[in-house]
Design a protein around this motif. Structure first.
Motif, mmCIF file in Angstrom:
data_model
loop_
_atom_site.group_PDB
_atom_site.id
_atom_site.type_symbol
_atom_site.label_atom_id
_atom_site.label_comp_id
_atom_site.label_asym_id
_atom_site.label_seq_id
_atom_site.Cartn_x
_atom_site.Cartn_y
_atom_site.Cartn_z
ATOM 1 N N GLN A 228 0.822 -1.203 0.000
ATOM 2 C CA GLN A 228 0.000 0.000 0.000
ATOM 3 C C GLN A 228 0.860 1.259 0.000
ATOM 4 O OE1 GLN A 228 -3.266 -0.078 2.745
ATOM 5 N NE2 GLN A 228 -3.629 2.115 2.641
ATOM 6 N N GLU A 229 2.002 1.200 0.710
ATOM 7 C CA GLU A 229 2.922 2.337 0.718
ATOM 8 C C GLU A 229 3.991 2.102 -0.346
ATOM 9 O OE1 GLU A 229 2.951 0.152 3.328
ATOM 10 O OE2 GLU A 229 1.261 0.986 4.430
ATOM 11 N N PRO A 230 4.419 3.153 -1.052
ATOM 12 C CA PRO A 230 5.403 2.996 -2.133
ATOM 13 C C PRO A 230 6.747 2.423 -1.679
ATOM 14 C CG PRO A 230 4.321 5.128 -2.291
ATOM 15 C CD PRO A 230 3.899 4.537 -0.982
ATOM 16 N N ARG A 231 7.191 2.766 -0.460
ATOM 17 C CA ARG A 231 8.453 2.247 0.091
ATOM 18 C C ARG A 231 9.647 2.547 -0.817
ATOM 19 N NH1 ARG A 231 6.819 -3.453 3.190
ATOM 20 N NH2 ARG A 231 4.885 -2.649 4.102
ATOM 21 N N LEU A 232 9.756 3.818 -1.211
ATOM 22 C CA LEU A 232 10.881 4.243 -2.041
ATOM 23 C C LEU A 232 12.040 4.700 -1.171
ATOM 24 C CD1 LEU A 232 8.953 6.371 -4.709
ATOM 25 C CD2 LEU A 232 9.462 3.928 -4.740
ATOM 26 N N PHE A 233 13.247 4.696 -1.747
ATOM 27 C CA PHE A 233 14.411 5.227 -1.057
ATOM 28 C C PHE A 233 14.423 6.745 -1.230
ATOM 29 C CE2 PHE A 233 15.800 0.911 -2.356
ATOM 30 C CZ PHE A 233 15.981 0.374 -1.082
ATOM 31 N N PRO A 234 14.279 7.515 -0.143
ATOM 32 C CA PRO A 234 14.141 8.976 -0.271
ATOM 33 C C PRO A 234 15.378 9.664 -0.836
ATOM 34 C CG PRO A 234 14.380 8.342 2.040
ATOM 35 C CD PRO A 234 14.190 7.079 1.265
ATOM 36 N N TRP A 235 16.539 9.024 -0.746
ATOM 37 C CA TRP A 235 17.783 9.649 -1.228
ATOM 38 C C TRP A 235 18.073 9.327 -2.692
ATOM 39 C CZ3 TRP A 235 17.413 5.780 2.405
ATOM 40 C CH2 TRP A 235 17.883 4.516 2.015
ATOM 41 N N LEU A 236 17.194 8.551 -3.345
ATOM 42 C CA LEU A 236 17.398 8.187 -4.743
ATOM 43 C C LEU A 236 16.360 8.849 -5.641
ATOM 44 C CD1 LEU A 236 18.134 4.342 -4.541
ATOM 45 C CD2 LEU A 236 19.771 6.230 -4.650
ATOM 46 N N LEU B 125 -0.056 -7.422 -5.784
ATOM 47 C CA LEU B 125 -0.363 -6.051 -5.373
ATOM 48 C C LEU B 125 -1.302 -6.096 -4.174
ATOM 49 C CD1 LEU B 125 -0.734 -6.187 -8.858
ATOM 50 C CD2 LEU B 125 -0.156 -3.811 -8.411
ATOM 51 N N ASP B 126 -0.798 -5.652 -3.011
ATOM 52 C CA ASP B 126 -1.557 -5.714 -1.774
ATOM 53 C C ASP B 126 -2.144 -4.347 -1.448
ATOM 54 O OD1 ASP B 126 -2.683 -6.461 0.598
ATOM 55 O OD2 ASP B 126 -0.805 -6.932 1.627
ATOM 56 N N GLU B 127 -3.356 -4.101 -1.919
ATOM 57 C CA GLU B 127 -4.053 -2.821 -1.745
ATOM 58 C C GLU B 127 -3.167 -1.633 -2.120
ATOM 59 O OE1 GLU B 127 -6.941 -2.408 1.512
ATOM 60 O OE2 GLU B 127 -5.942 -4.148 2.396
ATOM 61 N N PRO B 128 -2.599 -1.639 -3.315
ATOM 62 C CA PRO B 128 -1.634 -0.598 -3.682
ATOM 63 C C PRO B 128 -2.228 0.793 -3.830
ATOM 64 C CG PRO B 128 -2.234 -1.876 -5.603
ATOM 65 C CD PRO B 128 -2.844 -2.569 -4.424
ATOM 66 N N PHE B 129 -3.553 0.889 -4.022
ATOM 67 C CA PHE B 129 -4.174 2.201 -4.228
ATOM 68 C C PHE B 129 -5.053 2.611 -3.050
ATOM 69 C CE2 PHE B 129 -4.263 0.603 -8.882
ATOM 70 C CZ PHE B 129 -2.897 0.805 -8.989
ATOM 71 N N GLY B 130 -4.970 1.872 -1.948
ATOM 72 C CA GLY B 130 -5.858 2.112 -0.813
ATOM 73 C C GLY B 130 -5.702 3.468 -0.159
ATOM 74 N N ALA B 131 -4.501 4.047 -0.231
ATOM 75 C CA ALA B 131 -4.256 5.327 0.444
ATOM 76 C C ALA B 131 -4.452 6.531 -0.479
ATOM 77 C CB ALA B 131 -2.839 5.344 1.013
ATOM 78 N N LEU B 132 -4.856 6.297 -1.720
ATOM 79 C CA LEU B 132 -4.983 7.382 -2.692
ATOM 80 C C LEU B 132 -6.386 7.968 -2.696
ATOM 81 C CD1 LEU B 132 -3.105 5.713 -5.701
ATOM 82 C CD2 LEU B 132 -2.154 7.189 -3.903
ATOM 83 N N ASP B 133 -6.503 9.228 -3.101
ATOM 84 C CA ASP B 133 -7.822 9.843 -3.249
ATOM 85 C C ASP B 133 -8.536 9.222 -4.443
ATOM 86 O OD1 ASP B 133 -7.571 11.740 -5.780
ATOM 87 O OD2 ASP B 133 -5.719 11.979 -4.627
#
Length: 258
Positions: free
Chosen positions: A85-93, A157-165
């Motif tokens: 559900q959360e993108p889990r990206l590396f903020p420094w990349l 894909l585990d609820e990948p859009f659940g947090a989006l408007d």
């Protein structure tokens, strides 16, 4: 060799707690052919996410058989991509480096693949952007591109859009369908949203809790692209909703609640 990419037979999963054992999944059976798009719905606690983690190889303590391309799943591998559900990206990349992950963009084949994926998920012009500069939908598109980099046999894909408007969620559904139709990647998509399940899936898996198991698998015989306002869509949605309400009725009658 079987015609199915994914085969699940007699899958049982039990969690041990201080208060005793909890049966999360019981006798789950499912077969998914290459290139199919399955959506999975069910009440909270029915084991949807547990099932996805087992298929991804993140949980190997279970009974039964889970096979990918006729081989037992015994851990994470490049054959399986997973998106949470959360993108889990590396903020420094940057976007392009998040997609490349541990692979070097200096390699011509990796550079080409990353560029192709950026175009596929519609992020041209944001290659050098950092996660803090992206919207929620854009960040999730980076996650999808990263998961596709190694050409997985199945994308989970585990609820990948659940947090989006609502607007962004609708747009992301269109993006995902575009990716699926172009790549023909086998997809299993967990959601709580019946409209989303019908809009995306070729088949809808309805799960029932306590213990978690598959109640039914309903084929969605609607051509793409689909329109939520069409009579056909509303009829299929009603069928899925009726089946889902049977699950809710069973749960409430058991006294467990959802």
């Amino acid at each position: 060799m079987s015609t199915e990419t994914l085969i699940i037979e007699q899958l049982n999963k039990t969690f041990s707690t201080p208060k005793g054992n909890i049966i999360a999944l019981h006798d789950v059976q499912l077969k998914v052919k290459k290139g199919e798009f399955y959506t999975i719905i069910g009440p909270s606690g029915c084991g949807k996410s547990t099932l996805i983690k087992i298929i991804a190889g993140l949980d190997t303590e279970y009974e039964g058989h889970v096979l990918l391309n006729d081989k037992p799943i015994d851990g994470p591998s490049i054959e399986k991509g997973i998106i949470f559900q959360e993108p889990r990206l590396f903020p420094w990349l940057t976007v392009e480096n998040n997609i490349a992950g541990d692979l070097s963009l200096k390699q011509p084949d990796i550079r080409k693949k990353v560029d192709e994926l950026i175009e596929l998920v519609r992020l041209q012009g944001f290659e050098k952007a950092y996660p803090r500069e992206l919207s929620g939908g854009m960040a999730q598109r980076v996650s999808i591109a990263r998961a596709l980099l190694r050409n997985p046999d199945v994308l989970l894909l585990d609820e990948p859009f659940g947090a989006l408007d609502a607007f962004t969620r609708s747009h992301m559904q269109e993006v995902l369908l575009d990716i699926w139709q172009k790549n023909k990647t086998t997809m299993l998509f967990v959601t709580h949203d019946i409209d989303e399940a019908v809009f995306l899936g070729q088949k809808v898996v309805i799960m029932q809790p306590r213990p978690g198991h598959i109640q039914s698998v309903l084929p969605i015989e609607l051509s793409f692209p689909r329109k939520r306002t069409s009579i056909g869509f509303q009829e299929v949605r009603r069928t899925v909703l009726n089946e889902f309400e049977k699950v809710e009725e069973t749960v409430f009658n058991s006294g467990a609640g959802i």
